[in-house]
Design a protein around this motif. Structure first.
Motif, PDB file in Angstrom:
ATOM      1  N   ALA A  33       4.212  -1.506   0.944  1.00 27.36           N
ATOM      2  CA  ALA A  33       4.295  -1.123   2.358  1.00 27.36           C
ATOM      3  C   ALA A  33       2.940  -0.745   2.941  1.00 27.36           C
ATOM      4  CB  ALA A  33       5.284   0.030   2.518  1.00 27.36           C
ATOM      5  N   HIS A  34       1.878  -0.798   2.153  1.00 25.30           N
ATOM      6  CA  HIS A  34       0.551  -0.586   2.738  1.00 25.30           C
ATOM      7  C   HIS A  34       0.169  -1.753   3.657  1.00 25.30           C
ATOM      8  CE1 HIS A  34      -1.009   2.570  -0.391  1.00 25.30           C
ATOM      9  NE2 HIS A  34      -0.236   3.093   0.541  1.00 25.30           N
ATOM     10  N   LEU A 116      -5.471   2.354  -9.711  1.00 26.36           N
ATOM     11  CA  LEU A 116      -6.224   1.872  -8.544  1.00 26.36           C
ATOM     12  C   LEU A 116      -5.296   1.997  -7.345  1.00 26.36           C
ATOM     13  CD1 LEU A 116      -8.690   0.506  -7.236  1.00 26.36           C
ATOM     14  CD2 LEU A 116      -7.627  -1.699  -7.731  1.00 26.36           C
ATOM     15  N   THR A 117      -5.742   2.729  -6.339  1.00 28.34           N
ATOM     16  CA  THR A 117      -4.852   2.993  -5.208  1.00 28.34           C
ATOM     17  C   THR A 117      -5.629   3.105  -3.903  1.00 28.34           C
ATOM     18  OG1 THR A 117      -3.107   4.477  -4.396  1.00 28.34           O
ATOM     19  CG2 THR A 117      -4.947   5.511  -5.537  1.00 28.34           C
ATOM     20  N   LYS A 118      -4.871   3.029  -2.813  1.00 31.55           N
ATOM     21  CA  LYS A 118      -5.428   3.327  -1.488  1.00 31.55           C
ATOM     22  C   LYS A 118      -4.685   4.520  -0.900  1.00 31.55           C
ATOM     23  CE  LYS A 118      -6.722  -1.390  -0.222  1.00 31.55           C
ATOM     24  NZ  LYS A 118      -5.872  -2.470  -0.707  1.00 31.55           N
ATOM     25  N   GLU A 152      -5.839  -2.401   6.845  1.00 30.25           N
ATOM     26  CA  GLU A 152      -4.998  -1.705   5.843  1.00 30.25           C
ATOM     27  C   GLU A 152      -4.143  -0.684   6.600  1.00 30.25           C
ATOM     28  OE1 GLU A 152      -8.323  -0.003   3.883  1.00 30.25           O
ATOM     29  OE2 GLU A 152      -8.811  -1.801   2.748  1.00 30.25           O
ATOM     30  N   PRO A 153      -3.269  -1.181   7.503  1.00 26.91           N
ATOM     31  CA  PRO A 153      -2.663  -0.295   8.504  1.00 26.91           C
ATOM     32  C   PRO A 153      -1.880   0.879   7.946  1.00 26.91           C
ATOM     33  CG  PRO A 153      -1.525  -2.434   8.421  1.00 26.91           C
ATOM     34  CD  PRO A 153      -2.781  -2.567   7.606  1.00 26.91           C
ATOM     35  N   CYS A 154      -1.287   0.751   6.771  1.00 25.78           N
ATOM     36  CA  CYS A 154      -0.388   1.815   6.307  1.00 25.78           C
ATOM     37  C   CYS A 154      -0.919   2.535   5.066  1.00 25.78           C
ATOM     38  CB  CYS A 154       1.003   1.239   6.054  1.00 25.78           C
ATOM     39  SG  CYS A 154       1.657   0.403   7.509  1.00 25.78           S
TER      40      CYS A 154
END
Ligand code: SF4
Length: 276
Positions: A33-34, A116-118, A152-154
């Motif tokens: 959902a990112h 690894l994440t945003k 990377e809107p979400c």
């Protein structure tokens, strides 16, 4: 920012899989959902077709911890990439806690988690990872919050991702960053690359991988739609960089040189690796 996401709870048969990058990869979700515009994991839709576009569906592997427990009876300890085809700390993880529980199981069985994440949600799980030899890495493609919102809107704002690195370091964890993909003509100037590397150098990040935008399946349609809408004059240069072999080779060689110079200027040439 958020957008409507169709959530399905599903049962999986395996969650720890052999990987070419690390010994294993682990994904508690199918879909992300990112909703990053350049997301390479779109190819997953070929194997798991969904009626919704990428970024607007997530299958939650509700039995992932139980399945992992069974797999860990036979698996040899090694390095696990969390995650390879979704973000393990995407918004639904706040409710389901599947990645957290799987990381706990991995660490308890002597595996090394390479996260690894945003998402700053990973801060919740530093207690599980601390002391295990695991690594926390965040992706950064730009320091410009306006660009981040478009591409990377979400995902979490850039400042929150940098906070993740600072907190992970404080917790004694190894830290890393994936600078990629650098956005052609938007975040790939010498100044932009240097600014990102300088921030990471100041935080003492252990290793940094830099990547270019790659022509992976289904990526072009999504990238072209955004570029045509926001920067119409860049559509053709983007197409060339991705699909014209001569233009691509020249672009990558130039980008490599820019990354190298920026790494030297930031004082961390030994910690930066251009993987393109
Ligand atoms: S966070 Fe990663 S997996 Fe999720 S949409 Fe963005 S690029 Fe894809």
């Amino acid at each position: 920012m958020s957008q409507p996401v169709t959530v399905r709870e599903v049962e999986c048969k395996s969650v720890l899989n052999k990987s070419s990058l690390f010994d294993y990869s682990l994904n508690c979700y199918t879909g992300c959902a990112h909703a990053c515009v350049y997301c390479y994991a779109r190819y997953m839709q070929r194997f798991h077709p969904h009626p919704e576009p990428w970024g607007q569906f997530v299958d939650v592997k509700i039995n992932a911890p139980q399945v992992l427990k069974n797999q860990l009876r036979r698996a040899r300890p090694g390095d696990v990439f969390v995650s390879s085809a979704c973000d393990g700390w995407q918004p639904l993880e706040a409710k389901y806690k599947l990645t957290r529980e799987c990381c706990r199981l991995l660490v308890d069985h002597g595996f090394i988690v390479n996260a690894l994440t945003k998402s700053s949600l990973i801060l919740r799980d530093l207690d599980v990872l601390a002391g295990s030899g695991s690594k926390v890495a965040v992706t950064i493609t730009t320091l410009d919050e306006n660009l981040r919102l478009l591409w990377e809107p979400c995902a979490s704002p850039v400042a929150e991702r940098l906070r993740v690195l600072a907190e992970a370091k404080r917790a004694g964890l190894k830290t890393g960053s994936m600078i990629g993909p650098l956005l052609p003509y938007l975040s790939d100037s010498p100044e932009s690359i240097h600014a990102i590397l300088k921030q990471l150098a100041d935080l003492g990040v252990d290793d940094i991988t830099v990547d270019a935008l790659n022509p992976r399946p289904k990526v072009w349609e999504s990238v072209a739609a955004l570029v045509s809408r926001r920067w119409p004059s860049l559509r053709e240069p983007y197409r060339k960089i991705l699909f014209d072999p001569t233009a691509r080779e020249a672009y990558l060689a130039d980008l490599r040189a820019r990354v190298q110079s920026a790494a030297i200027a930031a004082g961390i040439p030994d910690r930066v690796w251009a993987c393109f």
